[in-house]
Design an enzyme around this catalytic site. Structure first.
Site, mmCIF file in Angstrom:
data_model
loop_
_atom_site.group_PDB
_atom_site.id
_atom_site.type_symbol
_atom_site.label_atom_id
_atom_site.label_comp_id
_atom_site.label_asym_id
_atom_site.label_seq_id
_atom_site.Cartn_x
_atom_site.Cartn_y
_atom_site.Cartn_z
ATOM 1 N N PHE A 155 28.618 -31.799 48.095
ATOM 2 C CA PHE A 155 28.384 -31.441 49.495
ATOM 3 C C PHE A 155 29.450 -30.509 50.069
ATOM 4 C CE2 PHE A 155 27.116 -35.867 48.616
ATOM 5 C CZ PHE A 155 25.745 -35.724 48.695
ATOM 6 N N PRO A 166 31.806 -39.103 45.146
ATOM 7 C CA PRO A 166 32.280 -37.721 44.940
ATOM 8 C C PRO A 166 31.841 -36.733 46.013
ATOM 9 C CG PRO A 166 31.611 -38.684 42.864
ATOM 10 C CD PRO A 166 31.237 -39.677 43.920
ATOM 11 N N CYS A 167 32.777 -35.854 46.364
ATOM 12 C CA CYS A 167 32.554 -34.875 47.434
ATOM 13 C C CYS A 167 31.969 -33.533 46.987
ATOM 14 C CB CYS A 167 33.876 -34.602 48.158
ATOM 15 S SG CYS A 167 34.620 -36.063 48.904
ATOM 16 N N PRO A 168 32.239 -33.064 45.735
ATOM 17 C CA PRO A 168 31.793 -31.718 45.365
ATOM 18 C C PRO A 168 30.321 -31.405 45.608
ATOM 19 C CG PRO A 168 33.327 -32.536 43.729
ATOM 20 C CD PRO A 168 33.063 -33.681 44.671
#
Length: 416
Positions: free
Chosen positions: A82, A78-80
């Site tokens: 960062f 998951p990206c959120p």
């Protein structure tokens, strides 16, 4: 060489999956949380039975120990945690699985690890986080390296910077080379989408294609927290408008012959997929689900041509192609390193001497405050001033009692 196998975690709708398959990897397992993305994976992978749905950190979904010795452990965690567009909570975000994924190298013992994420992870805010990851990989017998790659350098008509970690066991690491950019410029949006935009007879398609003479801004799939599909934040919408695209939503079909020449069209999901690197030939892929779900699957994906290029570079390292080069682990955050290596509390003067960096106390305290977002740091106050000691890493790495579990379950309905 034996057939190469990959275990892919947080596989999404299969952008990385397809790229790695084209690079020569066969899926032993693909784990994904989202139902629609799992359906898409099953509709496309050669062996749909390898797809497992659920929380990748749940041992009831898969057991990492069963896949010991696989050639590649890969994923788009998951990206959120960062993302520049978010709060950048890093290790304290319940969606953060980056450190957990690295930790699986101790169990799975893959020949190589490949993880991709957003550009935000490359920022100074996460310097210590990145250093911790590299240090941990070294302790497990791997040499890791980070690289910011741009999709447009690999023939994809989109900016889309992605921050990629590749780590290999020591005997292969010296042969790894990051893939070189393609010599030709990426095609423009108009060049890529003209045939689709003209497919229903719209008389303005040719003029539109000439106006759409740039590559696309980064396509944002979004999450279940937000509304329907559109092409991104305000800045991206302005860039789309300059190319004659209405970014406030996604169309069901291309404009027809009844539309005026100066019509401002929306993109369809098929068009967005083209801009992510899928096509009707080598990168053909079938998406399942309704329009909004399909758009999110496409928009959150890793472009297949980029995944393929990295996969091929890993295969070349496995084959020991070229001359070996010594891999030097960079010093990412000297203040973090000074605290990491100390057995006791350090004063600002001691930190400055060890780190070879003289900072005003105010700047040092600000740096310590940033470190404290991802690490437990104890501060002692005395008459002579503060002193600091680095304690534990806050990230979830598999702890059964970690706060991540409860927070993850509460957030599950909106995680995508």
């Amino acid at each position: 060489m034996h057939d190469l196998e990959v275990v892919e975690i947080c596989a999404g709708a299969g952008g990385q999956s397809l790229g790695l398959e084209r690079a020569g990897f066969r899926h032993r397992l693909a784990v994904e949380l989202d139902t629609n993305a799992c359906n898409t994976l099953r509709a496309n992978l050669a062996h749909p039975e390898v797809v497992r749905q659920g929380d990748v950190a749940d041992h009831e979904v898969w057991d990492p120990a069963e896949h010991e010795g696989v050639d590649l452990l890969a994923g788009g965690v998951p990206c959120p945690p960062f993302s520049i567009a978010g709060k950048q909570l890093g290790a304290t975000d319940e969606r953060d699985l980056f450190a957990w994924a690295v930790e699986q190298c101790e169990i799975v013992k893959p020949r190589a690890l490949m993880l991709e994420n957003v550009r935000g992870l490359s920022m100074p805010r996460f310097a210590a986080y990145r250093q911790h990851v590299l240090d941990r990989l070294i302790s497990l017998g791997y040499v890791g390296e980070w690289k910011l790659l741009h999709a447009s350098d690999f023939g994809v008509s989109q900016l889309r910077p992605r921050f990629v970690l590749v780590a290999l066991q020591e005997e292969d690491a010296s042969y790894f080379r990051w893939p070189a950019p393609h010599p030709e410029k990426a095609p423009t949006v108009g060049e890529v989408l003209y045939d689709l935009m003209a497919s229903k007879g719209w008389p303005g398609a040719e003029a539109w294609a000439k106006k759409a003479n740039k590559i696309a801004p980064t396509i944002v799939g979004g999450s279940k927290k937000h509304g329907g599909a559109d092409l991104g934040p305000t800045r991206a919408k302005r860039a789309w408008a300059e190319m004659g695209v209405d970014a406030l939503g996604v169309a069901d079909e291309p404009p027809g012959k009844d539309r005026p020449i100066d019509w401002t069209p929306k993109l369809t999901c098929e068009m967005v997929a083209r801009l992510q690197g899928w096509d009707d030939g080598e990168y053909k892929w079938k998406f399942t689900g309704k329009k909004t779900s399909t758009y999110r699957q496409i928009g959150n994906a890793f472009p297949p041509p980029v995944a393929r290029a990295i996969g091929e570079a890993i295969v070349a390292a496995f084959n020991h192609e070229g001359e070996p080069e010594e891999r030097i682990i960079p010093s990412v955050d000297p203040i973090y390193q000074a605290l990491r290596d100390a057995d006791d509390y350090l004063t600002p003067a001691q930190i400055a001497r060890i780190a070879r960096r003289q900072l005003p106390l105010e700047d040092l305290e600000r740096h310590i405050s940033i470190l404290n977002r991802d690490f437990e740091i104890d501060t002692r106050q005395s008459k002579s001033g503060p002193s600091y000691k680095l304690l534990s890493f806050k990230a979830f790495t598999g702890q059964e009692d970690h706060v991540r579990h409860e927070a993850f379950q509460l957030a599950l309905p909106t995680i995508s």
